[in-house]
Design a protein around this motif. Structure first.
Motif, PDB file in Angstrom:
ATOM      1  N   LEU A   1       0.829  -1.209   0.000  1.00 18.76           N
ATOM      2  CA  LEU A   1       0.000   0.000   0.000  1.00 18.76           C
ATOM      3  C   LEU A   1       0.864   1.260   0.000  1.00 18.76           C
ATOM      4  O   LEU A   1       0.554   2.224  -0.710  1.00 18.76           O
ATOM      5  CB  LEU A   1      -0.967  -0.004   1.185  1.00 18.76           C
ATOM      6  CG  LEU A   1      -2.096  -1.026   1.085  1.00 18.76           C
ATOM      7  CD1 LEU A   1      -2.913  -1.058   2.373  1.00 18.76           C
ATOM      8  CD2 LEU A   1      -2.991  -0.746  -0.087  1.00 18.76           C
ATOM      9  N   ALA A   2       1.944   1.260   0.764  1.00 18.95           N
ATOM     10  CA  ALA A   2       2.846   2.418   0.758  1.00 18.95           C
ATOM     11  C   ALA A   2       3.469   2.599  -0.621  1.00 18.95           C
ATOM     12  O   ALA A   2       3.522   3.719  -1.153  1.00 18.95           O
ATOM     13  CB  ALA A   2       3.935   2.254   1.825  1.00 18.95           C
ATOM     14  N   ASP A   3       3.926   1.502  -1.228  1.00 19.51           N
ATOM     15  CA  ASP A   3       4.507   1.582  -2.571  1.00 19.51           C
ATOM     16  C   ASP A   3       3.477   2.076  -3.589  1.00 19.51           C
ATOM     17  O   ASP A   3       3.788   2.911  -4.441  1.00 19.51           O
ATOM     18  CB  ASP A   3       5.048   0.223  -3.011  1.00 19.51           C
ATOM     19  CG  ASP A   3       6.319  -0.186  -2.282  1.00 19.51           C
ATOM     20  OD1 ASP A   3       6.900   0.645  -1.551  1.00 19.51           O
ATOM     21  OD2 ASP A   3       6.723  -1.356  -2.449  1.00 19.51           O
ATOM     22  N   ALA A   4       2.264   1.573  -3.503  1.00 17.25           N
ATOM     23  CA  ALA A   4       1.217   1.968  -4.447  1.00 17.25           C
ATOM     24  C   ALA A   4       0.871   3.450  -4.309  1.00 17.25           C
ATOM     25  O   ALA A   4       0.693   4.150  -5.305  1.00 17.25           O
ATOM     26  CB  ALA A   4      -0.033   1.109  -4.241  1.00 17.25           C
ATOM     27  N   VAL A   5       0.798   3.926  -3.080  1.00 20.84           N
ATOM     28  CA  VAL A   5       0.500   5.344  -2.858  1.00 20.84           C
ATOM     29  C   VAL A   5       1.631   6.216  -3.398  1.00 20.84           C
ATOM     30  O   VAL A   5       1.378   7.223  -4.080  1.00 20.84           O
ATOM     31  CB  VAL A   5       0.238   5.624  -1.358  1.00 20.84           C
ATOM     32  CG1 VAL A   5       0.282   7.111  -1.048  1.00 20.84           C
ATOM     33  CG2 VAL A   5      -1.104   5.039  -0.952  1.00 20.84           C
ATOM     34  N   CYS A   6       2.870   5.839  -3.137  1.00 20.77           N
ATOM     35  CA  CYS A   6       3.999   6.608  -3.661  1.00 20.77           C
ATOM     36  C   CYS A   6       4.016   6.592  -5.184  1.00 20.77           C
ATOM     37  O   CYS A   6       4.255   7.618  -5.831  1.00 20.77           O
ATOM     38  CB  CYS A   6       5.316   6.074  -3.104  1.00 20.77           C
ATOM     39  SG  CYS A   6       5.530   6.413  -1.342  1.00 20.77           S
ATOM     40  N   ALA A   7       3.716   5.441  -5.778  1.00 19.64           N
ATOM     41  CA  ALA A   7       3.654   5.343  -7.239  1.00 19.64           C
ATOM     42  C   ALA A   7       2.522   6.203  -7.787  1.00 19.64           C
ATOM     43  O   ALA A   7       2.666   6.836  -8.840  1.00 19.64           O
ATOM     44  CB  ALA A   7       3.470   3.885  -7.665  1.00 19.64           C
ATOM     45  N   GLN A   8       1.410   6.254  -7.080  1.00 19.83           N
ATOM     46  CA  GLN A   8       0.270   7.067  -7.513  1.00 19.83           C
ATOM     47  C   GLN A   8       0.631   8.554  -7.493  1.00 19.83           C
ATOM     48  O   GLN A   8       0.333   9.281  -8.426  1.00 19.83           O
ATOM     49  CB  GLN A   8      -0.949   6.782  -6.625  1.00 19.83           C
ATOM     50  CG  GLN A   8      -2.227   7.418  -7.091  1.00 19.83           C
ATOM     51  CD  GLN A   8      -2.805   6.791  -8.346  1.00 19.83           C
ATOM     52  OE1 GLN A   8      -2.324   5.796  -8.863  1.00 19.83           O
ATOM     53  NE2 GLN A   8      -3.861   7.389  -8.849  1.00 19.83           N
ATOM     54  N   VAL A   9       1.296   8.998  -6.431  1.00 21.33           N
ATOM     55  CA  VAL A   9       1.722  10.403  -6.355  1.00 21.33           C
ATOM     56  C   VAL A   9       2.740  10.694  -7.450  1.00 21.33           C
ATOM     57  O   VAL A   9       2.643  11.713  -8.144  1.00 21.33           O
ATOM     58  CB  VAL A   9       2.293  10.747  -4.960  1.00 21.33           C
ATOM     59  CG1 VAL A   9       2.948  12.135  -4.970  1.00 21.33           C
ATOM     60  CG2 VAL A   9       1.212  10.679  -3.898  1.00 21.33           C
ATOM     61  N   GLU A  10       3.706   9.799  -7.630  1.00 21.33           N
ATOM     62  CA  GLU A  10       4.724   9.983  -8.669  1.00 21.33           C
ATOM     63  C   GLU A  10       4.052  10.144 -10.041  1.00 21.33           C
ATOM     64  O   GLU A  10       4.410  11.023 -10.830  1.00 21.33           O
ATOM     65  CB  GLU A  10       5.668   8.790  -8.670  1.00 21.33           C
ATOM     66  CG  GLU A  10       6.741   8.831  -9.730  1.00 21.33           C
ATOM     67  CD  GLU A  10       7.589   7.574  -9.720  1.00 21.33           C
ATOM     68  OE1 GLU A  10       8.823   7.717  -9.726  1.00 21.33           O
ATOM     69  OE2 GLU A  10       7.028   6.452  -9.699  1.00 21.33           O
ATOM     70  N   TYR A  11       3.085   9.311 -10.317  1.00 27.71           N
ATOM     71  CA  TYR A  11       2.335   9.339 -11.581  1.00 27.71           C
ATOM     72  C   TYR A  11       1.582  10.651 -11.739  1.00 27.71           C
ATOM     73  O   TYR A  11       1.609  11.285 -12.794  1.00 27.71           O
ATOM     74  CB  TYR A  11       1.389   8.138 -11.588  1.00 27.71           C
ATOM     75  CG  TYR A  11       0.428   8.053 -12.737  1.00 27.71           C
ATOM     76  CD1 TYR A  11       0.849   7.664 -14.002  1.00 27.71           C
ATOM     77  CD2 TYR A  11      -0.925   8.308 -12.545  1.00 27.71           C
ATOM     78  CE1 TYR A  11      -0.049   7.541 -15.053  1.00 27.71           C
ATOM     79  CE2 TYR A  11      -1.828   8.180 -13.587  1.00 27.71           C
ATOM     80  CZ  TYR A  11      -1.387   7.797 -14.840  1.00 27.71           C
ATOM     81  OH  TYR A  11      -2.277   7.671 -15.867  1.00 27.71           O
ATOM     82  N   GLN A  12       0.890  11.063 -10.676  1.00 28.40           N
ATOM     83  CA  GLN A  12       0.109  12.292 -10.749  1.00 28.40           C
ATOM     84  C   GLN A  12       1.008  13.511 -10.954  1.00 28.40           C
ATOM     85  O   GLN A  12       0.686  14.394 -11.751  1.00 28.40           O
ATOM     86  CB  GLN A  12      -0.754  12.454  -9.500  1.00 28.40           C
ATOM     87  CG  GLN A  12      -1.881  11.450  -9.464  1.00 28.40           C
ATOM     88  CD  GLN A  12      -2.655  11.442  -8.171  1.00 28.40           C
ATOM     89  OE1 GLN A  12      -2.159  11.853  -7.131  1.00 28.40           O
ATOM     90  NE2 GLN A  12      -3.880  10.957  -8.225  1.00 28.40           N
ATOM     91  N   VAL A  13       2.129  13.550 -10.260  1.00 28.76           N
ATOM     92  CA  VAL A  13       3.066  14.667 -10.430  1.00 28.76           C
ATOM     93  C   VAL A  13       3.616  14.668 -11.856  1.00 28.76           C
ATOM     94  O   VAL A  13       3.699  15.715 -12.499  1.00 28.76           O
ATOM     95  CB  VAL A  13       4.191  14.608  -9.374  1.00 28.76           C
ATOM     96  CG1 VAL A  13       5.311  15.580  -9.704  1.00 28.76           C
ATOM     97  CG2 VAL A  13       3.632  14.889  -7.985  1.00 28.76           C
ATOM     98  N   ALA A  14       3.961  13.491 -12.375  1.00 22.36           N
ATOM     99  CA  ALA A  14       4.518  13.392 -13.730  1.00 22.36           C
ATOM    100  C   ALA A  14       3.510  13.810 -14.797  1.00 22.36           C
ATOM    101  O   ALA A  14       3.894  14.346 -15.833  1.00 22.36           O
ATOM    102  CB  ALA A  14       5.003  11.971 -14.000  1.00 22.36           C
ATOM    103  N   THR A  15       2.211  13.586 -14.537  1.00 22.45           N
ATOM    104  CA  THR A  15       1.187  13.949 -15.517  1.00 22.45           C
ATOM    105  C   THR A  15       0.610  15.331 -15.271  1.00 22.45           C
ATOM    106  O   THR A  15      -0.300  15.758 -15.982  1.00 22.45           O
ATOM    107  CB  THR A  15       0.038  12.916 -15.533  1.00 22.45           C
ATOM    108  OG1 THR A  15      -0.570  12.873 -14.230  1.00 22.45           O
ATOM    109  CG2 THR A  15       0.529  11.544 -15.943  1.00 22.45           C
ATOM    110  N   GLY A  16       1.125  16.026 -14.268  1.00 17.93           N
ATOM    111  CA  GLY A  16       0.650  17.377 -13.988  1.00 17.93           C
ATOM    112  C   GLY A  16      -0.639  17.423 -13.201  1.00 17.93           C
ATOM    113  O   GLY A  16      -1.265  18.464 -13.082  1.00 17.93           O
ATOM    114  N   ASP A  17      -1.049  16.298 -12.631  1.00 20.13           N
ATOM    115  CA  ASP A  17      -2.278  16.243 -11.839  1.00 20.13           C
ATOM    116  C   ASP A  17      -1.973  16.738 -10.429  1.00 20.13           C
ATOM    117  O   ASP A  17      -0.926  16.455  -9.868  1.00 20.13           O
ATOM    118  CB  ASP A  17      -2.794  14.801 -11.795  1.00 20.13           C
ATOM    119  CG  ASP A  17      -4.211  14.687 -11.280  1.00 20.13           C
ATOM    120  OD1 ASP A  17      -4.725  15.654 -10.685  1.00 20.13           O
ATOM    121  OD2 ASP A  17      -4.807  13.614 -11.466  1.00 20.13           O
TER     122      ASP A  17
END
Length: 129
Positions: free
Chosen positions: A60-76
């Motif tokens: 869950l920690a990895d998934a949340v960090c990956a989700q934030v990384e993805y959102q930041v990379a896409t400008g979300d």
């Protein structure tokens, strides 16, 4: 305030970059996304709904960090509004091409790395152990 599965320090370790100033808000929003994606998942939790098994805690920690990384990379910014249109004009209205991605479980725009972290841990809905 909802459950948050990762800390700014974990986000820094995951991305190799300093956590953004709004990291707590991004982690909360990403944790909500993960909760939505795991709506029918079964795993052991404490009284507050936090996972207790080490593999689930890590996933869950990895998934949340990956989700934030993805959102930041896409400008979300955690709202889900970014990246939906290829170009936008306001007057006299011109939107351009729509860029919706296929939605994951729970109708969440789930980061590919978040999906893989949850899948490896057997947490995605439909996984039977």
């Amino acid at each position: 305030m909802g459950r948050v599965y990762a800390t700014p320090e974990q986000l820094t370790a995951w991305t190799g970059q300093p956590a953004p100033a709004n990291a707590e808000r991004l982690l909360l929003r990403a944790s909500e996304d993960i909760d939505d994606a795991l709506r029918t998942a079964v795993y052991v939790t404490d009284a507050l709904g936090m996972p207790t098994e080490p593999a689930a805690v890590t996933a869950l920690a990895d998934a949340v960090c990956a989700q934030v990384e993805y959102q930041v990379a896409t400008g979300d910014d955690g709202t889900g509004a970014a990246g939906k249109w290829g170009s936008v004009s306001i007057g006299p209205v011109s939107l351009g091409d729509r860029r919706d991605n296929p939605q994951a479980a729970g109708d969440v725009d789930l980061a590919p790395r978040a999906h893989r972290a949850l899948n490896r841990a057997g947490l995605l809905p439909g996984v039977i152990w």
